[in-house]
Structures are given as structure tokens and as C-alpha cells.
Design an enzyme around this catalytic site. Structure first.
Site, PDB file in Angstrom:
ATOM      1  N   HIS A 135      -8.874  -4.128  -2.304  1.00  0.00           N
ATOM      2  CA  HIS A 135      -7.899  -3.107  -1.792  1.00  0.00           C
ATOM      3  C   HIS A 135      -8.560  -1.510  -1.505  1.00  0.00           C
ATOM      4  O   HIS A 135      -8.874  -0.885  -0.483  1.00  0.00           O
ATOM      5  CB  HIS A 135      -6.546  -3.066  -1.609  1.00  0.00           C
ATOM      6  CG  HIS A 135      -5.651  -1.971  -1.241  1.00  0.00           C
ATOM      7  ND1 HIS A 135      -5.032  -2.561  -0.493  1.00  0.00           N
ATOM      8  CD2 HIS A 135      -5.788  -0.972  -1.304  1.00  0.00           C
ATOM      9  CE1 HIS A 135      -3.955  -1.864   0.269  1.00  0.00           C
ATOM     10  NE2 HIS A 135      -4.166  -0.610  -0.756  1.00  0.00           N
ATOM     11  N   GLU A 136      -8.733  -0.864  -2.927  1.00  0.00           N
ATOM     12  CA  GLU A 136      -9.346   0.200  -2.470  1.00  0.00           C
ATOM     13  C   GLU A 136     -10.441   0.939  -2.322  1.00  0.00           C
ATOM     14  O   GLU A 136     -10.956   1.418  -1.417  1.00  0.00           O
ATOM     15  CB  GLU A 136      -9.423   1.127  -4.500  1.00  0.00           C
ATOM     16  CG  GLU A 136      -8.039   0.634  -4.948  1.00  0.00           C
ATOM     17  CD  GLU A 136      -6.979   1.414  -4.023  1.00  0.00           C
ATOM     18  OE1 GLU A 136      -7.389   2.505  -3.440  1.00  0.00           O
ATOM     19  OE2 GLU A 136      -5.611   0.956  -3.969  1.00  0.00           O
TER      20      GLU A 136
ATOM     21  N   HIS B 233     -10.094   0.775   1.304  1.00  0.00           N
ATOM     22  CA  HIS B 233      -9.766   2.537   2.110  1.00  0.00           C
ATOM     23  C   HIS B 233     -10.869   3.305   2.230  1.00  0.00           C
ATOM     24  O   HIS B 233     -11.122   4.018   3.365  1.00  0.00           O
ATOM     25  CB  HIS B 233      -8.131   2.912   0.693  1.00  0.00           C
ATOM     26  CG  HIS B 233      -7.194   3.217   0.806  1.00  0.00           C
ATOM     27  ND1 HIS B 233      -6.351   3.104   2.063  1.00  0.00           N
ATOM     28  CD2 HIS B 233      -6.436   2.070   0.021  1.00  0.00           C
ATOM     29  CE1 HIS B 233      -5.414   2.510   2.021  1.00  0.00           C
ATOM     30  NE2 HIS B 233      -5.239   2.019   0.646  1.00  0.00           N
TER      31      HIS B 233
ATOM     32  N   CYS C 102       0.710  -0.729  -0.012  1.00  0.00           N
ATOM     33  CA  CYS C 102      -0.638   0.192  -0.047  1.00  0.00           C
ATOM     34  C   CYS C 102       1.053   1.138   0.104  1.00  0.00           C
ATOM     35  O   CYS C 102       2.022   1.121   0.726  1.00  0.00           O
ATOM     36  CB  CYS C 102      -0.961  -0.109   1.650  1.00  0.00           C
ATOM     37  SG  CYS C 102      -1.601   1.623   1.392  1.00  0.00           S
TER      38      CYS C 102
END
Length: 165
Positions: free
Chosen positions: A131-132, A135, A89
Site C-alpha cells: 500500500h505504501e 502511494h 487509507c
């Protein structure tokens, strides 16, 4: 670039409601920052903007390049076998850990112009999409780790030169 420990990374982002020039500029800033940092994806909160926007320029396992952005994304489906693979990341520079993710992901949202968008990915690109979206929900990949793997990443982050004091 915001790093692990910064509160903006741990707070769910607000939906985008203004689809004007500021949003277009944010998307361009995200792409520029992602490219400068050598990443394959970047969420707005990683640059301190707590809005639901992310960009990506990411290959899948067949080296097919996927480039785009999503506004107000929602993870619609995660399926396929769960695969543990190395994950890093830009907000934890230099660190990575084996993180389990679904091998296929479907994300829906809109473009910066407000048009409906649906993005499907497999393999590494599916990992990027998950993953995004994490976030934007205020999660970073160590939140998905447990035991020694989690402890190892958090210890390394605490000792890193970029650690938030």
C-alpha cells in the site's frame, strides 16, 4: 492530510537525494502524523511532500509489531497467494474496500541515514508495505479495484465531507 483527488497523491514521488536534517525531520513528522491519525503506515505525499519516504507501525497476522521507515523504497517481490482483504487509507478516511494483495512482500530501500535496508512482511504487514509503495508511485488503493467495488468506493469518496472539490 491530503485526501483522494489531491494531485500530489496521483503523481509519482521524486527520489530523496538529500540525507540531511530535513529528511530526519520529515520521518519524525510522518510518524507523528500517522500516530495522530491512528494509521499503520503513511507516505510522504499524503502530507503533501512528493518524496519517496514512508513510515510504518504495523502488526502482521501474528500480532508481531513492525516499526520503521524506508527512503527510496522499491518493491522487490510480491508473492504468496493473492488475498482479498479490507483495505483503508488515511487519505480516504472512513472508507475501505476488499483489495487484492500478495500475502508476502519484500521492499528494499535505505534508511534516513542512507544505510541499505530490506523489509519483508507477510499478511497484513505485507499489505501495508504494498500500500505504501503504491502511494509513492502515485497510486491509491481504489486504483487496484475494478467494477462495482471501485465504483462504490469512488461514489462514497465523492460524497465524503473531506472530498476535494
Amino acid at each position: 492530510m491530503r485526501t483522494l483527488g489531491d494531485p500530489v497523491l496521483h503523481t509519482p514521488c521524486a527520489p530523496v537525494t538529500d540525507f540531511g536534517p530535513a529528511l530526519a525531520e520529515l520521518v519524525e513528522d510522518l510518524f507523528a502524523t500517522m500516530y495522530a491519525a491512528g494509521g499503520v503506515g503513511l507516505a510522504a505525499n499524503q502530507i503533501g511532500v512528493a518524496r519517496q519516504v514512508f513510515v510504518y507501525d504495523c502488526p502482521d497476522d501474528d500480532e508481531v509489531r513492525h516499526v520503521g521507515h524506508l527512503v527510496n523504497p522499491r518493491l522487490l517481490a510480491v508473492d504468496g497467494p493473492a488475498v482479498r482483504g479490507p483495505e483503508g487509507c488515511l487519505s480516504l478516511p472512513g472508507l475501505e474496500a476488499g483489495t487484492e494483495r500478495g500475502d508476502r512482500a519484500v521492499v528494499v530501500g535505505v534508511t534516513r541515514e542512507g544505510e541499505q535496508a530490506r523489509v519483508e512482511g507477510e499478511g497484513f504487514f505485507a499489505r501495508c508495505l504494498q500500500h505504501e509503495t503504491d502511494h509513492l508511485a502515485g497510486r491509491v488503493y481504489p486504483d487496484r479495484l475494478a467494477g462495482r467495488r471501485r465504483a462504490r468506493v469512488l461514489r462514497a469518496a465523492a460524497r465524503a465531507p473531506w472530498a476535494v472539490g
